[in-house]
Write an enzyme that holds these catalytic residues in place. Structure first.
Site, short mmCIF file in Angstrom:
data_model
loop_
_atom_site.label_atom_id
_atom_site.label_comp_id
_atom_site.label_asym_id
_atom_site.label_seq_id
_atom_site.Cartn_x
_atom_site.Cartn_y
_atom_site.Cartn_z
N CYS A 398 17.58 48.24 -41.32
CA CYS A 398 16.25 47.99 -40.93
C CYS A 398 15.75 46.60 -41.29
O CYS A 398 16.31 45.78 -40.62
CB CYS A 398 15.51 49.22 -41.85
SG CYS A 398 13.74 48.94 -41.32
N HIS A 525 17.96 54.12 -39.79
CA HIS A 525 18.24 54.41 -41.12
C HIS A 525 19.56 55.49 -40.94
O HIS A 525 19.29 56.69 -41.15
CB HIS A 525 16.98 54.98 -42.04
CG HIS A 525 16.08 54.16 -42.42
ND1 HIS A 525 16.37 53.17 -43.60
CD2 HIS A 525 15.11 53.49 -41.95
CE1 HIS A 525 15.31 52.26 -43.85
NE2 HIS A 525 14.59 52.20 -42.53
N GLU A 527 21.54 56.48 -43.01
CA GLU A 527 21.87 57.05 -44.41
C GLU A 527 21.22 58.56 -44.37
O GLU A 527 21.84 59.49 -44.89
CB GLU A 527 21.33 56.52 -45.58
CG GLU A 527 19.74 56.10 -45.63
CD GLU A 527 19.37 54.78 -45.02
OE1 GLU A 527 18.25 54.52 -45.30
OE2 GLU A 527 19.87 54.35 -44.10
#
Length: 605
Positions: A398, A525, A527
């Site tokens: 990001c 993102h 994750e």
């Protein structure tokens, strides 16, 4: 539908979220389908506007819901996809009741906490519990509900009242209350003290809720006499009292519960005892064991502004861990406060400056996570520059991707004033600009949020290979700014490739430097979708590059072996083909090529 409610007493931060997730894991291993709900008693409608300093990271769901980080635990542990409605807040409940009141739905009645708020809470739980979250048809068998906060907090009173009513509404045999409490050990005497738990349970009973099971957090296993005392004073059978003592990694918690027969206790309360099998947790055992035996370290410098608080980057840490266990490496995260890398710190706090730079230079790989605001931005740009110039593996997420673009514009393309309009609205070279549909006046929920599709425009690139040579990927987003599409052709001519874009081709999603060992930035993102059994591709790439395994991992991915489906015989025996190719036994066990028979993410509980 059966319900398991997890409450917490004595102090906050006991690990209710991990306990609730682990109960879900053990029940799922018994063959039951699980869903979960997190109740947060704060007044914010969601976690989106809260600082990570205050509340830990904001977890983003597929539907764009900005929720509590415990929902991330549920998704990772249970392999489910939750919705924004699985996170109930006081703000959401009051908002829904007030909207009904304004429409006249209460027909002139006085609107009160009891019954209107409490009924709204119960209706919400029943409605959301029936929504399938595991990709199968029909509702789940058990809904695990976690009540945030600590018993006795004034803000959780309406929820406790509602849940007390709810236990009667669904009836005996359909509701099990697990109370997580602290049994401290006073160093002077060295004995386990039961009084805090006694008081906590007394408070709970006074509010109309009776615990069926006690999960006691303690440094060591509970002694039998302590269990007997708790049983006597808390009116809970000794067989229903468990210790969650400190373990080497988080994946041992479900195994702790199984070993103490917690599943049988819960199933008996829910009248499910005869209907299910013994829990199958072989994958968890293998993962927890593998994690504890890892020796070879991989050092990742995490360059961010919330470095004092690991909860601020919880999902990033978990994703790093999933990837490092997948690559058979012991993860060492060096926290680098980005502001400490800046020139101003060199004069104001030279020690901090030198420490930060020595950590960065000593790392095998560099990760710059997402973030908001301009504090520490110069330091993040310096970290990207260091990684680019020294051929050190880099992953930017990001803001970490946007600043890598800014850095490239400044130092490779010679635009010294290049910047993001987030930090310099009047910059002459706006590399990163405000998104067309964002709102500058409203903070909550106005970003580009949730799952969006990224198409690979270049197939022969590291990121496409890491994802298994697919045409597109769906990843979760949370941002207001994006790379200026008008500048993309100049960037590409200078050697920065935009290999992933959205369906319009105007939004830049993935950057890569082809001639660098590993330099990738992603606008999304990744994750948030990483799980122990399916580690996130960009993180696997970073860890593999940082530990000299990237070529092998890319080759495996291209052959259709992704992180999710690599399981070798755990005895490390070689196939005839591997003998022929001269592979060593160590390589067959996955140390050298990134394969592994158990994947994982562990942090101290």
């Amino acid at each position: 539908m059966k319900y398991v409610l997890v409450t917490g007493g004595v102090v906050s931060g006991l690990g209710k979220g991990v306990t609730a997730s682990s109960i879900g894991v053990v029940l799922k291993a018994c063959g039951l389908r699980i869903t979960s709900i997190k109740i947060d008693p704060y007044l914010n409608t969601d976690a989106g506007t809260m600082s990570p300093f205050e509340h830990g990271e904001v977890f983003v769901l597929d539907d764009g819901g900005e929720v509590d980080l415990d929902l991330g635990n549920y998704e990772r542990f249970l392999d489910i996809k939750l919705t924004r409605d699985n996170n109930i807040t006081t703000g959401k409940i009051y908002q829904s009741v007030l909207e009904k009141e304004r429409k006249g739905e209460y027909l002139g009645k006085t609107v009160q906490v009891v019954p209107h708020i409490t009924n709204a809470i119960q209706d919400w739980i029943e409605r959301v519990a029936a929504v399938p979250v595991d990709g199968k048809e029909g509702p789940a068998d058990v809904c695990v509900i976690e009540l945030g906060g600590t018993i006795g907090d004034i803000e959780s009173m309406p929820f406790i009242e509602a849940l007390g009513q709810f236990s009667y509404r669904v009836g005996a045999g359909n509701f099990c209350l697990v109370h997580v409490s602290l049994v401290p050990v006073l160093n002077v005497v060295g004995e386990q003290k039961t009084k805090p738990t006694q008081h906590s349970v007394r408070g709970l009973r006074g509010l109309g809720l009776t615990p069926n099971i006690l999960a006691c957090r303690s440094t060591k296993e509970l002694e039998e006499n302590v269990k007997d005392k708790l049983s006597q004073f808390c009116h809970v059978p000794a067989a229903n009292i468990f210790t969650l003592y400190d373990v080497s990694n988080i994946w041992r918690i479900p195994l702790l519960l199984r070993d103490q027969n917690a599943h049988n206790a819960i199933l008996n309360v829910l009248n499910l005892g005869s209907a299910v099998r013994e829990p199958k947790l072989e994958e968890w055992v293998a993962r927890a064991t593998l994690y504890d035996t890892l020796q070879d370290k991989v050092r990742i410098a995490m360059v961010g502004k919330y470095t004092g608080l690991s909860d601020s980057y919880l999902s990033v840490l978990k994703a790093l861990l999933h990837a490092s266990v997948f690559c058979h490496r012991k993860l060492v995260v060096d926290w680098v406060a980005s502001a400490d890398l800046e020139d101003s710190t060199a004069t104001e706090a030279p020690d901090a400056y030198n420490t930060a730079w020595s950590l960065l230079r000593g790392a095998d790989g560099v990760l710059v996570p997402g973030g908001f605001g301009d504090r520490g931005v110069k330091g993040k740009i310096l970290a990207a520059q260091y990684a680019r110039e020294n051929n050190v593996p880099y992953l930017g997420i990001c803001l970490g991707m946007q600043l890598a673009v800014v850095e490239f514009a400044r130092h490779v393309m010679n635009f010294p004033d290049a910047d993001s309009t987030e930090f310099d609205p009047n910059t002459k070279t706006p590399c990163v600009i405000f998104m067309p549909e964002g709102s500058k006046t409203h903070m909550g929920g106005t970003m580009r949020l949730g799952s969006r599709r990224t198409f690979f425009k270049v197939t022969d690139c590291k990121s496409a290979k890491l994802y298994g040579n697919v045409n597109y990927v769906d990843e979760r987003h949370r941002h207001r700014y994006e790379v200026n599409p008008d500048m993309v052709p100049i960037f590409e001519n200078a050697g920065l490739k935009f290999v992933g874009k959205d369906e319009t081709g105007r939004r830049m999603e993935i950057i890569e430097m082809p001639d660098h060992r590993f330099f990738i930035g992603v606008q999304f993102h990744p994750e948030f979708k990483s799980t122990p059994s399916k580690p996130s591709a960009p993180f696997v790439g970073l860890i593999a590059a940082s530990s000299g395994q990237l070529d092998q991992v890319l080759e495996d991915s291209c052959n259709g072996h992704t992180a999710a489906d690599k399981h070798r015989p755990s005895n490390g025996s070689l196939t005839p083909q591997e003998h022929q190719n001269g592979h060593t036994k160590k390589q067959a066990n996955g140390v050298a090529n990134g394969t592994c028979h158990a994947n994982g993410n562990g942090m101290h509980h």
